[in-house]
Design an enzyme around this catalytic site. Structure first.
Site, mmCIF file in Angstrom:
data_model
loop_
_atom_site.group_PDB
_atom_site.id
_atom_site.type_symbol
_atom_site.label_atom_id
_atom_site.label_comp_id
_atom_site.label_asym_id
_atom_site.label_seq_id
_atom_site.Cartn_x
_atom_site.Cartn_y
_atom_site.Cartn_z
ATOM 1 N N LYS A 98 0.907 -1.271 -0.008
ATOM 2 C CA LYS A 98 0.080 0.035 0.042
ATOM 3 C C LYS A 98 0.711 1.039 0.142
ATOM 4 O O LYS A 98 1.965 1.240 0.537
ATOM 5 C CB LYS A 98 -0.886 -0.087 1.325
ATOM 6 C CG LYS A 98 -2.117 0.786 1.224
ATOM 7 C CD LYS A 98 -3.111 0.092 0.403
ATOM 8 C CE LYS A 98 -4.646 0.489 0.584
ATOM 9 N NZ LYS A 98 -5.741 -0.391 0.404
ATOM 10 N N PRO A 137 -6.269 2.692 -7.219
ATOM 11 C CA PRO A 137 -6.934 3.573 -6.538
ATOM 12 C C PRO A 137 -7.319 3.360 -5.186
ATOM 13 O O PRO A 137 -7.431 2.369 -4.895
ATOM 14 C CB PRO A 137 -8.261 3.841 -7.406
ATOM 15 C CG PRO A 137 -8.119 2.865 -8.666
ATOM 16 C CD PRO A 137 -6.805 1.740 -8.291
ATOM 17 N N ASP A 138 -7.423 4.347 -4.484
ATOM 18 C CA ASP A 138 -7.677 4.243 -2.833
ATOM 19 C C ASP A 138 -8.408 5.601 -2.404
ATOM 20 O O ASP A 138 -8.685 6.460 -3.453
ATOM 21 C CB ASP A 138 -6.500 3.969 -2.311
ATOM 22 C CG ASP A 138 -6.948 3.205 -0.889
ATOM 23 O OD1 ASP A 138 -7.500 3.948 -0.008
ATOM 24 O OD2 ASP A 138 -6.591 2.036 -0.587
ATOM 25 N N SER A 169 -13.182 0.129 -9.503
ATOM 26 C CA SER A 169 -13.480 -0.799 -8.698
ATOM 27 C C SER A 169 -14.727 -0.958 -7.727
ATOM 28 O O SER A 169 -14.959 -1.776 -7.062
ATOM 29 C CB SER A 169 -12.321 -1.455 -8.039
ATOM 30 O OG SER A 169 -11.660 -0.389 -7.425
ATOM 31 N N LEU A 203 -21.677 7.447 2.284
ATOM 32 C CA LEU A 203 -22.104 7.322 1.029
ATOM 33 C C LEU A 203 -21.112 7.477 0.003
ATOM 34 O O LEU A 203 -21.839 8.483 -1.032
ATOM 35 C CB LEU A 203 -23.320 8.200 0.958
ATOM 36 C CG LEU A 203 -24.507 7.627 2.131
ATOM 37 C CD1 LEU A 203 -25.475 8.711 2.185
ATOM 38 C CD2 LEU A 203 -25.133 6.157 1.503
ATOM 39 N N VAL A 206 -18.871 3.624 -2.954
ATOM 40 C CA VAL A 206 -19.135 2.038 -2.450
ATOM 41 C C VAL A 206 -20.432 2.020 -1.668
ATOM 42 O O VAL A 206 -21.263 1.227 -1.827
ATOM 43 C CB VAL A 206 -18.064 1.322 -2.056
ATOM 44 C CG1 VAL A 206 -18.335 0.178 -1.256
ATOM 45 C CG2 VAL A 206 -16.638 1.255 -2.894
HETATM 46 C C1 PPY Z 1 -7.825 -2.433 -2.026
HETATM 47 O O1 PPY Z 1 -8.636 -3.108 -2.262
HETATM 48 O O2 PPY Z 1 -7.793 -1.999 -0.626
HETATM 49 C C2 PPY Z 1 -7.054 -1.587 -2.806
HETATM 50 O O3 PPY Z 1 -5.825 -1.191 -2.215
HETATM 51 C C3 PPY Z 1 -6.973 -1.683 -4.220
HETATM 52 C C4 PPY Z 1 -6.166 -2.272 -4.790
HETATM 53 C C5 PPY Z 1 -6.395 -3.805 -5.097
HETATM 54 C C6 PPY Z 1 -5.355 -4.719 -5.745
HETATM 55 C C7 PPY Z 1 -4.399 -3.974 -6.343
HETATM 56 C C8 PPY Z 1 -4.093 -2.511 -6.148
HETATM 57 C C9 PPY Z 1 -5.027 -1.856 -5.537
#
Ligand code: PPY
Length: 367
Positions: A98, A137-138, A169, A203, A206
């Protein structure tokens, strides 16, 4: 006599920075933590690689105005550990990592040029890690940011569809959270969401999607978010009952769905929360292992976050590493339900909370 300014700085530091960077890294069992401060942008960058045993490390880039560098390093390391568990439990051939970017001010106050510069520095770090870590992404980063990071480093998942990526995602993360809510209420003896009270914290993309799914199932959805426009939209479009953010934890619910910050369930919340099940999208929901034990003692079913929110990782790694179609990703996300069934059975058999049971299963899978 000590200078009053010095004293107030010390107090501020004590208040804002509860742990030292040394302590964070000493207590962590990860492989590598890289930090860089960039004078020009005023941003502090951390990439934490927890494990590459099952493949290159992967996990998103979180950008926010942290209380201090220590907090940013701590966040990266804790989240990287959770990514390792997430990959194992979702059966994905990647390790856990991360990154965090401690911004010099709130993300919304950073100009477009300043942000571009920050992304350039981050891309340099990604490049120097040579594929040992892939980002995505985060909180505070988007698919468009991944377009830019990928263009300059080659190591970003989750680019926008226009740039050749699989796009956001969030929908598959929400799908996985929904599957987890259903599995958790089943374990709590509830057959479906019709007429049930679902309390959602957050909200964002997700949380909103989960609210929509629960409302479609006939649940009474109660939600809170600091973003008033998003709350109004949820009330108008989905019939969500909006409550103030500070009232989320005192609500009575059938299922509580944390979709905002981590560490929300500490020992005191675990002792007092009035719900039958917890399943959400937030990472690191439990502030401590003892909070998980307390939930189990009170008979509250807890879906471990690194399983419940695995849909996003399944989407990114499935589409970009394993070459899956959207349908294959969806099918794999449904498997989260079976994984939780196994975890709940193991927790019951061994008389421990679901979080401990899931960690045991993860350790065995790696072995
Ligand atoms: C997560 O799902 O917490 C993420 O950080 C997203 C992600 C998941 C897999 C590869 C890169 C980022």
């Amino acid at each position: 006599m000590l200078d009053p300014v010095f004293i107030s700085i010390q107090i501020l530091r004590v208040k804002e920075l509860p742990v030292s960077i040394e302590k964070v890294i000493e207590d962590w069992d990860g492989e590598l933590s890289c930090c860089r401060f960039d004078r020009d942008t005023g941003a502090f960058f951390t990439v934490a690689i927890h494990s590459r045993r099952l493949g290159p490390a992967a996990g998103g880039t979180r950008a926010m105005n942290y209380a201090g560098f220590d907090a940013a390093v701590e966040d990266a390391t804790r989240l990287a550990s959770a990514m390792t568990l997430k990959m194992i439990m979702a059966d994905l051939p990647m390790g856990g990592g991360k990154s965090t970017i401690a911004l010099p001010k709130a993300r919304r106050d950073i100009s477009a040029d300043h942000w571009d510069q920050i992304l350039k520095v981050h891309a340099e770090m990604l490049k120097s890690l040579g594929g040992n870590y892939w980002t995505g992404p985060d909180v505070g980063t988007s698919s468009e940011d991944m377009d830019s990071l990928h263009a300059s480093s080659g190591y970003a998942f989750g680019r926008s569809v226009g740039a050749g990526g699989p796009g956001s995602s969030a929908p598959e993360t929400a799908h996985g959270v929904y599957v987890s809510m259903i599995e958790a209420i089943h374990d709590a003896g509830i057959s479906d969401l019709r007429g049930r009270r679902v309390v959602i914290q957050g909200l964002g993309a997700v949380g909103y999607d989960v609210a929509q799914r629960a409302a479609m199932d006939g649940a009474h959805v109660v939600a809170a978010d600091p973003n008033e426009a998003q709350c109004k939209r949820a009330a108008d479009e989905l019939g969500v009952e909006v409550i103030p953010t500070d009232q989320v934890l005192s609500q009575t619910s059938d299922v509580f769905v944390p979709c905002a910050t981590g560490g929300i369930v500490d020992d005191s919340v675990a002792r007092s929360i009035r719900t039958k099940a917890i399943a959400g999208a937030a990472n690191n929901v439990l502030a401590s292992e003892s909070a998980g034990d307390e939930l189990a003692r009170r008979g509250i079913v807890y879906a471990p976050d690194f399983v419940a929110n695995g849909g996003g990782a399944i989407h990114l790694v499935g589409r970009e590493v394993l070459g899956w179609s959207a349908e294959m990703v969806s099918r794999h996300v449904l498997e989260i339900g079976h994984t939780l069934e196994q975890i709940f059975a193991r927790a019951r058999a061994e008389g421990v909370g679901a979080e401990r049971a899931a960690r045991r299963i993860a350790a065995e899978r790696v072995r």
